[in-house]
Design a protein around this motif. Structure first.
Motif, PDB file in Angstrom:
ATOM      1  N   ASP A 218       4.906   2.896  -6.161  1.00 19.15           N
ATOM      2  CA  ASP A 218       4.825   3.856  -5.054  1.00 19.15           C
ATOM      3  C   ASP A 218       3.379   4.155  -4.710  1.00 19.15           C
ATOM      4  OD1 ASP A 218       7.549   4.052  -4.803  1.00 19.15           O
ATOM      5  OD2 ASP A 218       7.738   5.869  -6.012  1.00 19.15           O
ATOM      6  N   GLU A 219       2.575   4.331  -5.733  1.00 15.86           N
ATOM      7  CA  GLU A 219       1.159   4.618  -5.519  1.00 15.86           C
ATOM      8  C   GLU A 219       0.463   3.456  -4.822  1.00 15.86           C
ATOM      9  OE1 GLU A 219      -1.990   4.784  -8.852  1.00 15.86           O
ATOM     10  OE2 GLU A 219      -1.344   6.867  -8.614  1.00 15.86           O
ATOM     11  N   MET A 220       0.803   2.242  -5.237  1.00 14.45           N
ATOM     12  CA  MET A 220       0.208   1.059  -4.627  1.00 14.45           C
ATOM     13  C   MET A 220       0.649   0.909  -3.170  1.00 14.45           C
ATOM     14  SD  MET A 220       0.443  -2.898  -5.931  1.00 14.45           S
ATOM     15  CE  MET A 220      -0.197  -2.411  -7.536  1.00 14.45           C
ATOM     16  N   GLU A 221       1.940   1.115  -2.924  1.00 10.33           N
ATOM     17  CA  GLU A 221       2.453   1.006  -1.557  1.00 10.33           C
ATOM     18  C   GLU A 221       1.849   2.086  -0.662  1.00 10.33           C
ATOM     19  OE1 GLU A 221       6.653   1.166  -1.887  1.00 10.33           O
ATOM     20  OE2 GLU A 221       6.841  -0.817  -2.832  1.00 10.33           O
ATOM     21  N   ASN A 222       1.729   3.298  -1.189  1.00 11.20           N
ATOM     22  CA  ASN A 222       1.105   4.375  -0.413  1.00 11.20           C
ATOM     23  C   ASN A 222      -0.345   4.037  -0.098  1.00 11.20           C
ATOM     24  OD1 ASN A 222       3.421   5.923  -0.421  1.00 11.20           O
ATOM     25  ND2 ASN A 222       2.820   7.151  -2.191  1.00 11.20           N
ATOM     26  N   GLY A 223      -1.050   3.492  -1.094  1.00 16.67           N
ATOM     27  CA  GLY A 223      -2.441   3.117  -0.875  1.00 16.67           C
ATOM     28  C   GLY A 223      -2.588   2.045   0.185  1.00 16.67           C
ATOM     29  N   SER A 224      -1.707   1.043   0.149  1.00 15.32           N
ATOM     30  CA  SER A 224      -1.762  -0.023   1.157  1.00 15.32           C
ATOM     31  C   SER A 224      -1.454   0.523   2.548  1.00 15.32           C
ATOM     32  CB  SER A 224      -0.754  -1.123   0.798  1.00 15.32           C
ATOM     33  OG  SER A 224      -1.068  -1.717  -0.441  1.00 15.32           O
ATOM     34  N   PHE A 225      -0.475   1.427   2.628  1.00  6.83           N
ATOM     35  CA  PHE A 225      -0.107   2.013   3.916  1.00  6.83           C
ATOM     36  C   PHE A 225      -1.255   2.847   4.472  1.00  6.83           C
ATOM     37  CE2 PHE A 225       1.877   5.274   6.579  1.00  6.83           C
ATOM     38  CZ  PHE A 225       2.657   4.492   7.424  1.00  6.83           C
ATOM     39  N   ILE A 226      -1.888   3.620   3.619  1.00  6.69           N
ATOM     40  CA  ILE A 226      -3.001   4.467   4.066  1.00  6.69           C
ATOM     41  C   ILE A 226      -4.168   3.607   4.541  1.00  6.69           C
ATOM     42  CG2 ILE A 226      -4.774   6.063   3.237  1.00  6.69           C
ATOM     43  CD1 ILE A 226      -2.550   7.349   1.513  1.00  6.69           C
ATOM     44  N   ASN A 245      -1.513  13.233   3.107  1.00 11.25           N
ATOM     45  CA  ASN A 245      -0.154  13.760   3.014  1.00 11.25           C
ATOM     46  C   ASN A 245       0.655  13.454   4.266  1.00 11.25           C
ATOM     47  OD1 ASN A 245      -0.655  14.768   0.458  1.00 11.25           O
ATOM     48  ND2 ASN A 245      -1.158  16.825   1.177  1.00 11.25           N
ATOM     49  N   PHE A 246       0.027  13.580   5.433  1.00 14.31           N
ATOM     50  CA  PHE A 246       0.711  13.242   6.676  1.00 14.31           C
ATOM     51  C   PHE A 246       1.052  11.746   6.708  1.00 14.31           C
ATOM     52  CE2 PHE A 246      -0.857  17.252   8.672  1.00 14.31           C
ATOM     53  CZ  PHE A 246       0.339  17.659   9.233  1.00 14.31           C
ATOM     54  N   TRP A 250       4.669   9.848   6.993  1.00 15.33           N
ATOM     55  CA  TRP A 250       5.067   8.870   8.010  1.00 15.33           C
ATOM     56  C   TRP A 250       5.681   7.628   7.356  1.00 15.33           C
ATOM     57  CZ3 TRP A 250      -0.361   9.132  10.718  1.00 15.33           C
ATOM     58  CH2 TRP A 250      -0.509  10.397  11.298  1.00 15.33           C
ATOM     59  N   LYS A 251       5.108   7.253   6.210  1.00 17.08           N
ATOM     60  CA  LYS A 251       5.661   6.101   5.496  1.00 17.08           C
ATOM     61  C   LYS A 251       7.065   6.387   5.009  1.00 17.08           C
ATOM     62  CE  LYS A 251       4.961   3.334   1.323  1.00 17.08           C
ATOM     63  NZ  LYS A 251       6.151   3.879   0.621  1.00 17.08           N
ATOM     64  N   SER A 252       7.267   7.569   4.422  1.00 17.70           N
ATOM     65  CA  SER A 252       8.589   7.910   3.889  1.00 17.70           C
ATOM     66  C   SER A 252       9.622   8.027   5.007  1.00 17.70           C
ATOM     67  CB  SER A 252       8.516   9.214   3.094  1.00 17.70           C
ATOM     68  OG  SER A 252       8.206  10.310   3.938  1.00 17.70           O
ATOM     69  N   GLU A 253       9.195   8.429   6.196  1.00 15.37           N
ATOM     70  CA  GLU A 253      10.113   8.558   7.322  1.00 15.37           C
ATOM     71  C   GLU A 253      10.238   7.255   8.112  1.00 15.37           C
ATOM     72  OE1 GLU A 253       8.955  11.973   9.597  1.00 15.37           O
ATOM     73  OE2 GLU A 253       9.469  13.368   7.973  1.00 15.37           O
ATOM     74  N   GLU A 254       9.499   6.231   7.652  1.00 20.86           N
ATOM     75  CA  GLU A 254       9.637   4.861   8.168  1.00 20.86           C
ATOM     76  C   GLU A 254       9.362   4.761   9.674  1.00 20.86           C
ATOM     77  OE1 GLU A 254      13.500   3.553   6.946  1.00 20.86           O
ATOM     78  OE2 GLU A 254      12.904   3.329   4.846  1.00 20.86           O
TER      79      GLU A 254
END
Length: 340
Positions: A218-226, A245-246, A250-254
């Protein structure tokens, strides 16, 4: 805690027990042997880690690892035993058959020898002998073949190190191998780094390992998305916590990437400030589109056209009779724009 031997009636006789010479010369490294010989030579006395390190000119962490090695193999008394037993068990007769080279991980095994397998002094023939006498190690090698194509000596030595010095079971090591393969980092140094971090953080069961791996992914995916959003918004600096956080929201809400990009463009157009990322405004636009089930750029653009027409008509109308079915959202939207 202080460490040492009491050889009883033998006084200052300097002896090396047969079980040590027969069973551990192959697998113990130089520092481990130095520490053991020093304690044997000074039987009847006890020393702390710092004293041993200063005398042998070794780093304290190496001395600590060496002491733990001998404790784990029953040569030195552990913390819950007397530090100076009358005649230690190693002075007993050598058993007819030596124990396995690598016992299963003990519950309180919280330290390790070195930070990688590079310091493990072992030969291919010795590994072969160990595989014959240690079924769990054979199981581990069979498991590893599913994840690693080239089972060369470096890989074999690494597996021995993971099993012996970190004390991980074959099941734990398989979880680590599977994770490293999933992130395309099935390299020895990466596998060992992950395993070492797990050991130091007390992650010593398959359940804990799976939970930690889920968190890391999750941390890696969040980092890539950011990072992707950062490029999209032309951000030169890393986003602050509020912005992160925003973005994670956005990632979690796809939200589709193209809608996030469009929302950014609309916000810059409305605020006229490209240097300051209007993160709250972008989130408001995305939230509005989600509430209206807008999922494509075409739908969003058409909604924007319809909104502007409605907003213009509303401003030109002097009465409230033609207020749209959208309620007060447009009024709130205008206030938000004017006060941003």
């Amino acid at each position: 805690m202080k460490y040492g031997f009491n050889c009883g009636i033998w006084g200052n006789i300097f002896v090396v027990p047969g079980i040590v010479a027969d069973g551990f010369l192959k697998i113990a490294d130089g520092s481990q042997l130095k520490v053991l010989l020093y304690l044997l030579r000074n039987n009847g006395k006890s020393f702390d880690i710092q004293e041993i390190a200063e005398t042998l000119d070794l780093p304290e962490d190496e001395v600590s690892d060496s002491v733990l090695f001998w404790e784990q193999h029953g040569i030195l008394p552990s913390d819950n035993e007397s530090s100076l037993p009358a005649v230690n068990s190693i002075f007993s007769a050598v058993p007819a058959s030596l124990p396995e080279y690598f016992p299963e991980r003990q519950k309180n095994y919280i330290s390790y020898s070195r930070d990688s397998s590079d310091g493990l002094n072992i030969t291919p023939s010795e590994i072969s002998d160990m595989l014959k006498s240690t079924p769990p190690l054979r199981k581990l090698f069979n498991i590893a073949e599913k994840y690693i194509d080239n089972m060369n000596f470096a890989v074999q030595r690494s597996l021995v190190w993971l099993y012996q010095y970190l004390g991980f079971s074959p099941e734990m090591i398989e979880i680590i191998l599977e994770y490293c393969v999933s992130i395309n980092k099935a390299y020895i140094w990466e596998i060992e780094a992950v395993a070492l971090k797990f050991r130091r953080n007390g992650i010593d069961s398959p359940e804990l390992a799976r939970n930690e791996i889920d968190r890391l992914k999750d941390e890696m995916e969040n980092g890539s998305f950011i990072k992707k959003i950062k490029r999209m918004f032309f951000m030169e600096r890393d986003p602050v916590t509020r912005q992160r956080n925003f973005m994670i929201k956005w990632k979690s809400e796809e939200y589709p990437d193209e809608l996030i990009r469009l929302a950014y463009e609309k916000s810059v157009e409305a605020t006229g400030n490209k240097a300051r990322i209007p993160i709250e405004y972008i989130d408001t636009i995305l939230k509005r589109w989600k509430e209206k089930n807008i999922t494509t750029v075409e739908q969003a653009e058409q909604d924007d056209i319809d909104f502007k027409k409605l907003f213009k008509s509303k401003k030109n109308n002097s009465t409230d009779s033609e207020k749209s079915d959208d309620g007060h959202f447009e009024e709130d939207y205008e206030i938000f724009l004017n006060n941003f």
